[in-house]
Design a protein around this motif. Structure first.
Motif, PDB file in Angstrom:
ATOM      1  N   ARG A 138    -138.659  22.361 130.286  1.00 43.74           N
ATOM      2  CA  ARG A 138    -139.814  22.477 131.284  1.00 43.74           C
ATOM      3  C   ARG A 138    -139.542  23.010 132.416  1.00 43.74           C
ATOM      4  NH1 ARG A 138    -142.218  20.425 134.578  1.00 43.74           N
ATOM      5  NH2 ARG A 138    -144.423  21.000 135.298  1.00 43.74           N
ATOM      6  N   ASP A 139    -138.568  22.068 133.180  1.00 41.96           N
ATOM      7  CA  ASP A 139    -138.087  22.416 134.487  1.00 41.96           C
ATOM      8  C   ASP A 139    -137.436  23.841 134.609  1.00 41.96           C
ATOM      9  OD1 ASP A 139    -139.531  20.064 135.464  1.00 41.96           O
ATOM     10  OD2 ASP A 139    -137.633  18.935 135.462  1.00 41.96           O
ATOM     11  N   GLY A 140    -136.752  23.951 133.660  1.00 43.09           N
ATOM     12  CA  GLY A 140    -136.107  25.268 133.525  1.00 43.09           C
ATOM     13  C   GLY A 140    -136.866  26.366 133.607  1.00 43.09           C
ATOM     14  N   ARG A 141    -137.748  26.178 132.532  1.00 40.87           N
ATOM     15  CA  ARG A 141    -138.941  27.336 132.513  1.00 40.87           C
ATOM     16  C   ARG A 141    -139.500  27.812 133.896  1.00 40.87           C
ATOM     17  NH1 ARG A 141    -140.100  24.805 127.704  1.00 40.87           N
ATOM     18  NH2 ARG A 141    -141.882  24.113 128.494  1.00 40.87           N
ATOM     19  N   GLU A 142    -139.834  26.688 134.651  1.00 41.86           N
ATOM     20  CA  GLU A 142    -140.428  26.622 136.126  1.00 41.86           C
ATOM     21  C   GLU A 142    -139.423  27.496 137.079  1.00 41.86           C
ATOM     22  OE1 GLU A 142    -142.265  23.191 137.392  1.00 41.86           O
ATOM     23  OE2 GLU A 142    -142.327  23.847 139.268  1.00 41.86           O
ATOM     24  N   GLN A 143    -138.284  26.978 137.030  1.00 42.29           N
ATOM     25  CA  GLN A 143    -137.291  27.687 137.627  1.00 42.29           C
ATOM     26  C   GLN A 143    -137.001  29.076 137.295  1.00 42.29           C
ATOM     27  OE1 GLN A 143    -133.081  26.156 137.836  1.00 42.29           O
ATOM     28  NE2 GLN A 143    -134.114  24.083 138.017  1.00 42.29           N
ATOM     29  N   GLY A 163    -140.864  26.802 124.411  1.00 39.30           N
ATOM     30  CA  GLY A 163    -140.053  27.479 123.388  1.00 39.30           C
ATOM     31  C   GLY A 163    -139.712  28.913 123.935  1.00 39.30           C
ATOM     32  N   TYR A 164    -139.984  29.268 125.101  1.00 41.73           N
ATOM     33  CA  TYR A 164    -139.880  30.571 125.683  1.00 41.73           C
ATOM     34  C   TYR A 164    -138.409  30.454 126.006  1.00 41.73           C
ATOM     35  CZ  TYR A 164    -144.647  32.574 125.983  1.00 41.73           C
ATOM     36  OH  TYR A 164    -145.602  33.183 125.713  1.00 41.73           O
ATOM     37  N   SER A 165    -137.469  31.857 125.867  1.00 49.22           N
ATOM     38  CA  SER A 165    -136.266  31.943 126.484  1.00 49.22           C
ATOM     39  C   SER A 165    -136.508  32.397 127.673  1.00 49.22           C
ATOM     40  CB  SER A 165    -135.225  32.864 125.581  1.00 49.22           C
ATOM     41  OG  SER A 165    -135.865  34.068 125.781  1.00 49.22           O
ATOM     42  N   GLY A 166    -135.247  32.506 128.510  1.00 46.20           N
ATOM     43  CA  GLY A 166    -135.394  33.081 129.845  1.00 46.20           C
ATOM     44  C   GLY A 166    -135.548  34.579 129.980  1.00 46.20           C
ATOM     45  N   ALA A 167    -135.172  35.563 128.720  1.00 46.24           N
ATOM     46  CA  ALA A 167    -135.550  36.845 128.475  1.00 46.24           C
ATOM     47  C   ALA A 167    -137.092  37.061 128.570  1.00 46.24           C
ATOM     48  CB  ALA A 167    -134.852  37.453 127.421  1.00 46.24           C
ATOM     49  N   GLU A 168    -137.767  36.029 127.525  1.00 46.29           N
ATOM     50  CA  GLU A 168    -139.170  35.960 127.388  1.00 46.29           C
ATOM     51  C   GLU A 168    -139.979  35.680 128.583  1.00 46.29           C
ATOM     52  OE1 GLU A 168    -138.980  35.078 122.697  1.00 46.29           O
ATOM     53  OE2 GLU A 168    -139.175  33.395 124.165  1.00 46.29           O
ATOM     54  N   ILE A 169    -139.283  34.879 129.340  1.00 42.82           N
ATOM     55  CA  ILE A 169    -140.042  34.425 130.708  1.00 42.82           C
ATOM     56  C   ILE A 169    -140.055  35.636 131.705  1.00 42.82           C
ATOM     57  CG2 ILE A 169    -140.287  33.093 132.930  1.00 42.82           C
ATOM     58  CD1 ILE A 169    -139.234  30.588 130.867  1.00 42.82           C
ATOM     59  N   GLU A 170    -138.963  36.390 131.589  1.00 44.44           N
ATOM     60  CA  GLU A 170    -138.870  37.510 132.474  1.00 44.44           C
ATOM     61  C   GLU A 170    -139.727  38.762 131.946  1.00 44.44           C
ATOM     62  OE1 GLU A 170    -135.334  39.920 131.753  1.00 44.44           O
ATOM     63  OE2 GLU A 170    -135.457  40.960 133.499  1.00 44.44           O
ATOM     64  N   LYS A 225    -151.491  37.702 125.431  1.00 47.18           N
ATOM     65  CA  LYS A 225    -150.984  38.816 124.919  1.00 47.18           C
ATOM     66  C   LYS A 225    -149.637  38.872 124.116  1.00 47.18           C
ATOM     67  CE  LYS A 225    -150.344  43.750 125.827  1.00 47.18           C
ATOM     68  NZ  LYS A 225    -148.800  44.043 125.400  1.00 47.18           N
ATOM     69  N   ILE A 226    -148.674  37.937 124.796  1.00 43.22           N
ATOM     70  CA  ILE A 226    -147.355  38.090 124.112  1.00 43.22           C
ATOM     71  C   ILE A 226    -147.555  37.164 122.795  1.00 43.22           C
ATOM     72  CG2 ILE A 226    -145.124  36.972 124.367  1.00 43.22           C
ATOM     73  CD1 ILE A 226    -145.252  37.576 127.429  1.00 43.22           C
ATOM     74  N   GLU A 227    -148.263  36.228 122.884  1.00 49.53           N
ATOM     75  CA  GLU A 227    -148.396  35.095 121.545  1.00 49.53           C
ATOM     76  C   GLU A 227    -149.153  36.116 120.502  1.00 49.53           C
ATOM     77  OE1 GLU A 227    -149.554  31.371 123.058  1.00 49.53           O
ATOM     78  OE2 GLU A 227    -147.419  31.354 123.932  1.00 49.53           O
ATOM     79  N   ASP A 228    -150.146  36.911 120.862  1.00 48.33           N
ATOM     80  CA  ASP A 228    -150.811  37.761 119.935  1.00 48.33           C
ATOM     81  C   ASP A 228    -150.120  38.678 119.237  1.00 48.33           C
ATOM     82  OD1 ASP A 228    -153.257  36.706 120.127  1.00 48.33           O
ATOM     83  OD2 ASP A 228    -154.393  38.421 121.333  1.00 48.33           O
ATOM     84  N   ASP A 229    -149.160  39.283 120.380  1.00 45.82           N
ATOM     85  CA  ASP A 229    -148.206  40.395 119.912  1.00 45.82           C
ATOM     86  C   ASP A 229    -147.206  39.733 118.804  1.00 45.82           C
ATOM     87  OD1 ASP A 229    -149.283  42.109 121.297  1.00 45.82           O
ATOM     88  OD2 ASP A 229    -147.790  42.330 122.854  1.00 45.82           O
TER      89      ASP A 229
END
Ligand SMILES: Nc1ncnc2c1ncn2[C@@H]1O[C@H](COP(=O)(O)OP(=O)(O)OP(=O)(O)O)[C@@H](O)[C@H]1O
Length: 410
Positions: free
Chosen positions: A325-330, A356-363, A392-396
């Motif tokens: 969680r903290d990582g995703r926020e950063q 469950g999002y990766s860094g690339a997905e957060i980008e 949108k991402i989750e729908d896709d």
């Protein structure tokens, strides 16, 4: 030289129309036999001609092959270092690194540029510029003098950053410390974990920090694109690193050349095996405290051949997990640094919604939120834009799952 045989005479008989029927019939039969005879002769001649044509074709093919091999055996590969006036260039021959001042044929003089890989003949005159297609090295390696990634661009994996700095950066910047303590730094570092978590970024950031050239090669390209060339490319990779020391070699998807051997022994397997053996022998041959560090990455740790993990090879394993969680926020904060984000955007809240999002997905989430703002003709990105982007991402994603399920059940 054999001459073509002459054609048989055209059959000819004068048949008197006044002859009685039976004699005329007899004469016509004789004429017919002459024609059949000539036809047989012509057929024989045709067969002979076919046979001769085949032999000549084989000869031409053989001569062409000889010609090709004569041409190729006299060409060497070199890199253009500098272009002088009068169509003269300085080239550096690969392998022995010999530098020579040489000519370039006027036909290609206009096109040659420093850095080009070229083929030179025995007297070093440039014959051809190797284009991207023939230049396997250029295609399969990504070379960056100074990658534009710093440690501050990597979020959520501080512990991994620390380990990589210790195992890769310190032996480059502080080799004496290892001498003083009397230990060898790790030979190779293996980063493993799911896709898009920052493995490549880590390797680039070390190269940036140490002013080392970053040389990346994908394991899958080594075995797929250049079948039969894998081990040569591995040799080239290390040679390239030696030419550009200090250097960081990054082999992505190492699993492609280092999977547990399957039962089947196809020629493809043998090729993969040879590529891996070449990699291991290159690694065995280089100085652990030298100016070249090697990092590999994989998403398939489970499939790796344990032979590559032995001491002296990839002997430092670093797991790069999906961010918490903290990582995703950063990571969200990092990727929105340059964006016009409204002050009310709550990154902690968004981190909760992106499990469950990766860094690339957060980008891509950040980019998608920006797209929502543009669509709504706003220059500032709001919290709702991020929420819409997540939806949108989750729908896709779910339509992708449905599509692939459809594919499997067809
Ligand atoms: N920890 C992270 N911090 C910031 N950005 C990240 C992070 N992880 C991934 N990214 C973003 O995702 C992109 C892809 O990451 P990267 O290529 O490093 O992943 P990887 O782990 O090497 O993936 P793969 O296994 O698919 O090669 C990066 O360019 C970066 O923008």
């Amino acid at each position: 030289m054999s001459r073509s045989p002459s054609l048989p005479d055209r059959p000819h008989r004068d048949i008197d129309p006044e002859l009685p029927d039976d004699e005329r019939l007899e004469a016509l039969r004789g004429h017919f036999e002459d024609i059949v005879d000539v036809n047989d002769q012509l057929e024989d001649q045709l067969d002979d001609a076919e046979e001769r044509r085949k032999r000549l074709r084989e000869k031409v093919d053989r001569v062409e092959r000889e010609n090709e091999s004569l041409k190729s055996s006299s060409l060497y590969i070199a890199t253009v270092e500098d272009i002088m006036d009068n169509d003269e260039v300085v080239v550096k021959q690969h392998g022995n690194n010999q530098e020579v001042l040489t000519d370039v044929s006027p036909r290609i003089a206009e096109e040659v540029e420093p850095g080009d890989r070229v083929a030179v003949n025995d007297s070093f005159a440039i014959q051809t510029i190797l284009n991207a297609e023939t230049d396997a090295r250029a295609q399969s390696m990504e070379i960056t003098e100074k990658p534009a990634v710093g440690y501050e661009d990597i979020g959520g994996i501080d512990e991994q950053v620390r380990e990589v700095r210790e195992a890769v950066e310190q032996p480059l910047t502080d080799p004496e410390i290892f001498d003083e303590v009397g230990i060898e730094p790790p030979s190779g570092v293996l980063l493993y974990g799911p896709p898009g978590t920052g493995k490549t970024m880590l390797a680039k950031a070390v190269a940036n920090k140490t002013d080392a050239t970053f040389i990346k090669m994908a394991g899958s390209e080594l075995v797929r694109k250049f079948i039969g060339e894998g081990s040569r490319l591995v040799r080239d990779l290390f040679e390239m690193a030696r030419e550009r020391e200090p250097a960081i070699i990054f082999i992505d998807e190492i699993d492609a050349i280092a999977t547990t051997r399957s039962e089947s022994k196809t020629s493809g397997d043998a090729e993969v095996q040879r590529t891996m053996m070449q990699l291991l022998s290159e690694m065995d041959g280089f100085e652990a405290r030298g100016e070249i560090r090697i990092i590999a990455a994989t998403n398939r740790f489970d499939m790796l051949d344990r032979a590559i993990l032995r001491p002296g090879r990839f002997d430092r394993l670093i797991e790069v997990p999906e961010p918490d969680r903290d990582g995703r926020e950063q990571i969200l904060e990092i990727h929105t640094r340059g964006m016009n984000v409204n002050d009310a955007v709550d990154f902690a809240d968004l981190a909760d919604d992106t499990t469950g999002y990766s860094g690339a997905e957060i980008e891509s989430l950040a980019t998608e939120a920006g797209m929502f703002a543009i669509r709504n003709e706003r220059e500032e990105i709001t919290h709702q834009d991020f929420v819409d982007a997540i939806e949108k991402i989750e729908d896709d994603d779910s339509s992708e799952v449905v599509a692939s399920a459809g594919y499997f059940y067809q």
